[in-house]
Design a protein around this motif. Structure first.
Motif, short mmCIF file in Angstrom:
data_model
loop_
_atom_site.label_atom_id
_atom_site.label_comp_id
_atom_site.label_asym_id
_atom_site.label_seq_id
_atom_site.Cartn_x
_atom_site.Cartn_y
_atom_site.Cartn_z
N SER A 86 -5.19 -56.39 -19.72
CA SER A 86 -4.39 -57.05 -18.69
C SER A 86 -4.43 -58.57 -18.89
O SER A 86 -5.44 -59.13 -19.31
CB SER A 86 -4.93 -56.69 -17.30
N GLN A 87 -3.31 -59.22 -18.53
CA GLN A 87 -3.19 -60.67 -18.65
C GLN A 87 -3.26 -61.30 -17.26
O GLN A 87 -2.68 -60.79 -16.30
CB GLN A 87 -1.88 -61.05 -19.34
N VAL A 112 -1.47 -60.47 -13.60
CA VAL A 112 -2.32 -59.99 -12.51
C VAL A 112 -2.22 -60.92 -11.31
O VAL A 112 -2.18 -60.49 -10.15
CB VAL A 112 -3.78 -59.86 -12.98
N GLN A 113 -2.16 -62.22 -11.57
CA GLN A 113 -2.07 -63.20 -10.48
C GLN A 113 -0.80 -63.02 -9.67
O GLN A 113 -0.82 -63.07 -8.44
CB GLN A 113 -2.14 -64.61 -11.08
N VAL A 114 0.30 -62.78 -10.37
CA VAL A 114 1.58 -62.57 -9.67
C VAL A 114 1.54 -61.26 -8.88
O VAL A 114 2.04 -61.17 -7.75
CB VAL A 114 2.74 -62.57 -10.68
N GLN A 115 0.91 -60.26 -9.44
CA GLN A 115 0.84 -58.94 -8.79
C GLN A 115 0.05 -58.99 -7.49
O GLN A 115 0.39 -58.29 -6.53
CB GLN A 115 0.22 -57.94 -9.75
N LEU A 116 -1.00 -59.84 -7.44
CA LEU A 116 -1.90 -59.83 -6.28
C LEU A 116 -1.77 -61.08 -5.41
O LEU A 116 -2.62 -61.33 -4.55
CB LEU A 116 -3.35 -59.72 -6.76
N GLU A 117 -0.73 -61.87 -5.59
CA GLU A 117 -0.64 -63.13 -4.87
C GLU A 117 -0.45 -62.96 -3.37
O GLU A 117 -0.78 -63.85 -2.58
CB GLU A 117 0.49 -63.98 -5.44
N LYS A 170 -7.66 -71.11 -6.48
CA LYS A 170 -7.18 -70.58 -7.76
C LYS A 170 -8.32 -70.48 -8.78
O LYS A 170 -8.42 -69.51 -9.53
CB LYS A 170 -6.07 -71.48 -8.30
N ILE A 171 -9.17 -71.50 -8.79
CA ILE A 171 -10.26 -71.50 -9.76
C ILE A 171 -11.24 -70.37 -9.48
O ILE A 171 -11.80 -69.75 -10.38
CB ILE A 171 -10.98 -72.87 -9.76
N ASP A 172 -11.46 -70.05 -8.17
CA ASP A 172 -12.36 -68.95 -7.82
C ASP A 172 -11.74 -67.60 -8.19
O ASP A 172 -12.44 -66.69 -8.65
CB ASP A 172 -12.68 -68.98 -6.33
N ARG A 173 -10.42 -67.47 -7.98
CA ARG A 173 -9.75 -66.22 -8.37
C ARG A 173 -9.86 -66.01 -9.88
O ARG A 173 -10.12 -64.89 -10.35
CB ARG A 173 -8.28 -66.26 -7.94
N LEU A 174 -9.69 -67.08 -10.64
CA LEU A 174 -9.80 -66.97 -12.10
C LEU A 174 -11.23 -66.61 -12.51
O LEU A 174 -11.44 -65.80 -13.42
CB LEU A 174 -9.39 -68.29 -12.74
N ALA A 175 -12.23 -67.20 -11.83
CA ALA A 175 -13.63 -66.89 -12.16
C ALA A 175 -13.94 -65.42 -11.90
O ALA A 175 -14.62 -64.76 -12.70
CB ALA A 175 -14.57 -67.79 -11.34
#
Length: 653
Positions: free
Chosen positions: A342-343, A347-352, A362-367
């Motif tokens: 998964s990219q 994934v970010q767009v899917q769960l926004e 955003k930085i915490d979601r990426l972590a």
């Protein structure tokens, strides 16, 4: 005149509830008193002496009888008023009256005409002794304070005699070692009584001795201390104690003020870690707990410390909240079907629109995504590792099966230690084990076969030693040739030594026969090559000698008889037979004719170069033959030396 026996500690684990007995009536000048720690002592006014042990004048008939019986047991009274008994010989204590003392008391009561008192009845259960008490040196002290007041200076000078080998002072809690004999510390009692007088008379801490003396000089307790110096020193000590008590009280008050100030800050919800001190002044300046801190700098310091603690608390709460939100977002990621491929942008767009996603930066979601991705990669790697382990086990099983097949085929005689893989592979190609060995990534079937042959070779060397010994025992009666069959070979060996061959498998016999025949074949080929080299060298020598002797006379018309006459008696001719000489002559004449024909056609130079080349080739062949012969001899010599060394090592010294 009395031995002041200090009572040992009462037995542990018991509780005495009895109240102290009232003071006894005067008898023989002795009076009974109670020390500050609750123990009873006895004072003789006329002599000024005091003692812990009850004098005979105050003892009852039974007590006198017990004393007269010379028993090692002594009776004492604890601080609570309960009696207990101590054995001076065994150093034991107990609550119940010993049988010896009971017997003496009962005898005294019977002599007086009365029955034994109920308190002296035999006990229903044995007494429980306490732990023994170590001995200690006696410590003489002055008489009690009350006795000192009554007896004036002469009584203070008196001391209580103590027996040698006593124990330390008695302690009401019975936790410290005690002395078997200890007088009362009159000085401490007198000092405590004088200090009590100072406190009760209204003496102030800031007074001088002259002012304090005016308030207490008329009191009876003023003279409890003998000298003015003692009274003044006690006053100074009392004033120092009062000062320390006052300072300690002040420290407690200041601590409580600070505690109340911090509690005030805690009780103010409007205060946060970002509130500054001037703002706090506006909010709390009228509060009594705020005003109680008189120093503004101290007030600000306490506020800053509280603000820092509040900031640490808020930071901890923020970390806990962030961790909780990241955990929720991690659960959302795991439930969304995330894989290692998964990219993040997808994934970010899917769960926004997910609340757990919006609650994080955003930085915490990426972590969190990277953490989950690493966990999935690790899980995938573990799965692949498990699959590889299963595959390794399967491949190892296939190799073991192929080794078992090799062992079975060897036992059947399908091959032996000198067999070649190209021959054995034809026998094994159709088996399932061979096909399985081809499908694994480890050692190939050929490599497994070579390993198996190496193991067989170790066994074969031992068998080979036995077979060589049997061949030597035949003494030439049987000779192996290239045409020797295995049946004849085996029969010859078994005929020479049947018992020794029992442990030698048939495959070793076959391998040994092939080894012997291979050696014969190599020797035969080597001999043929050697003979050919000698023949060729002789031929070349004859031709060179004839060419050198005849020189220009040698031509295509030279006859055999002329050549024979020229070569007669020459070494090159004598080493050859007539047929060999004629063959060498014919070969030489043929080459001469070819040279003359070439010269007639204008190719003389080319023919000369050809002859030179042929000569060089002959010389090179001779050199090569000589070198090969030297190498062969050297190799044979080395092999012979190795065989001798190996046979010598096998036979031992």
């Amino acid at each position: 005149m009395f031995g002041a026996s200090l009572p040992p500690p009462p037995p542990r684990g018991a509780c005495a509830a009895a109240a102290p007995a009232p003071a006894a009536a005067p008898s023989g000048g002795w009076t009974e008193h109670t020390a500050p720690d609750g123990r009873r002592y006895y004072f003789h006014k006329a002599s000024g002496k005091s003692a812990w042990e009850k004098p005979d004048e105050l003892k009852s008939v039974q007590e006198r009888a017990i004393t007269a019986s010379n028993t090692a047991w002594k009776e004492y009274t604890s601080a609570s008023g309960k009696k207990y008994y101590f054995n001076t010989a065994t150093r034991k204590t107990q609550w119940d009256m010993p049988d010896e003392m009971k017997a003496a008391a009962a005898a005294a009561a019977a002599a007086a005409g009365g029955g034994a008192p109920a308190s002296l009845a035999p006990p229903s259960a044995p007494a429980v002794p306490a732990a023994s008490v170590p001995a200690a040196a006696p410590t003489p002290v002055p008489a009690p304070a009350s006795a000192a007041v009554a007896g004036n200076e002469s009584m203070r000078a008196a001391t209580i005699s103590t027996p040698t080998g006593g124990t330390p002072a008695f302690v009401a809690a019975a936790t410290a070692p005690v002395s078997a004999s200890e007088p009362i510390n009159e000085a401490e009692v007198a000092t405590a009584k004088f200090m009590e007088l100072l406190s009760s008379a209204g003496v102030k801490e800031e007074m001088e001795w002259e002012d304090a003396m005016k308030l207490i000089i008329n009191s009876q307790s003023y003279r409890v201390l003998a000298s003015l110096a003692e009274r003044k020193a006690t006053f100074v000590k009392w004033r120092e104690q009062k000062r320390e008590e006052r300072e300690e009280a002040e420290r407690k008050r200041q601590r409580q003020i600070k505690v109340d100030f911090v509690q005030l800050l805690k009780d103010t919800p409007a205060l946060t870690s970002r509130t500054r001190f001037p703002k706090a002044i506006e909010m709390l300046s009228l509060e009594p707990r705020w005003i109680a801190i008189g120093d503004e700098f101290e007030r600000e310091e306490l506020f800053e410390e509280y603000a820092m603690s509040l900031e640490r608390k808020e930071a901890a709460e923020r970390r806990a909240l962030r961790k909780e939100r990241m955990t929720e977002f991690k659960s959302v990621l795991l439930q969304s079907g995330l894989t290692v491929r998964s990219q993040w942008r997808k994934v970010q767009v899917q769960l926004e629109e997910e609340p757990a996603s919006k609650a994080l930066d955003k930085i915490d979601r990426l972590a969190v995504y990277e953490e989950v991705a690493r966990a999935l990669e690790a899980e995938g790697e573990q799965q692949r590792q498990r699959e590889r382990e299963v595959e390794r086990r399967l491949e190892r099983k296939r190799r073991d099966q192929f080794r078992s097949l090799l062992s079975a085929k060897h036992s059947e005689g399908a091959f032996h230690v000198r067999s070649h893989w190209r021959d054995v592979s034809k026998v094994l190609a159709g088996t399932q084990e061979y096909q399985g060995a081809l499908q694994q990534s480890g050692s190939t079937p050929a490599e497994l076969f070579e390993d198996f042959i190496e193991q067989l070779n170790e066994q074969y060397q031992a068998h080979r030693k036995t077979l060589k010994a049997i061949m030597a025992a035949l003494h030439g009666n049987f000779t192996v040739t290239l045409e020797t069959k295995f049946d004849a070979f085996e029969a010859a060996l078994r005929g020479a030594d049947t018992d020794t061959l029992e442990g030698v498998p048939q495959s070793s016999l076959i391998a040994f026969l092939e080894e012997l025949q291979d050696k014969l074949a190599r020797d035969q080929v080597e001999e043929e090559r050697r003979v050919e080299r000698y023949r060729r060298a002789a031929l070349d020598g004859y031709q060179d000698s004839l060419r050198g002797l005849m020189g220009a006379l040698l031509s295509s018309s030279t006859t055999w008889e002329e050549a024979t006459a020229v070569m007669k008696g020459k070494p090159a001719a004598e080493s050859m037979t007539a047929e060999e000489q004629r063959a060498a002559f014919d070969d030489l004449i043929a080459s001469v004719k070819a040279a003359e024909a070439a010269e007639a056609d204008g190719d003389a130079e080319e023919e000369r170069q050809k002859r030179k080349k042929e000569k060089r080739d002959r010389d090179r062949r001779r050199e090569d033959d000589d070198e090969e012969e030297r190498r062969r001899r050297k190799k044979e010599k080395k092999a012979k030396r190795h065989r001798e060394e190996r046979e010598e090592g096998e036979t031992g010294p």
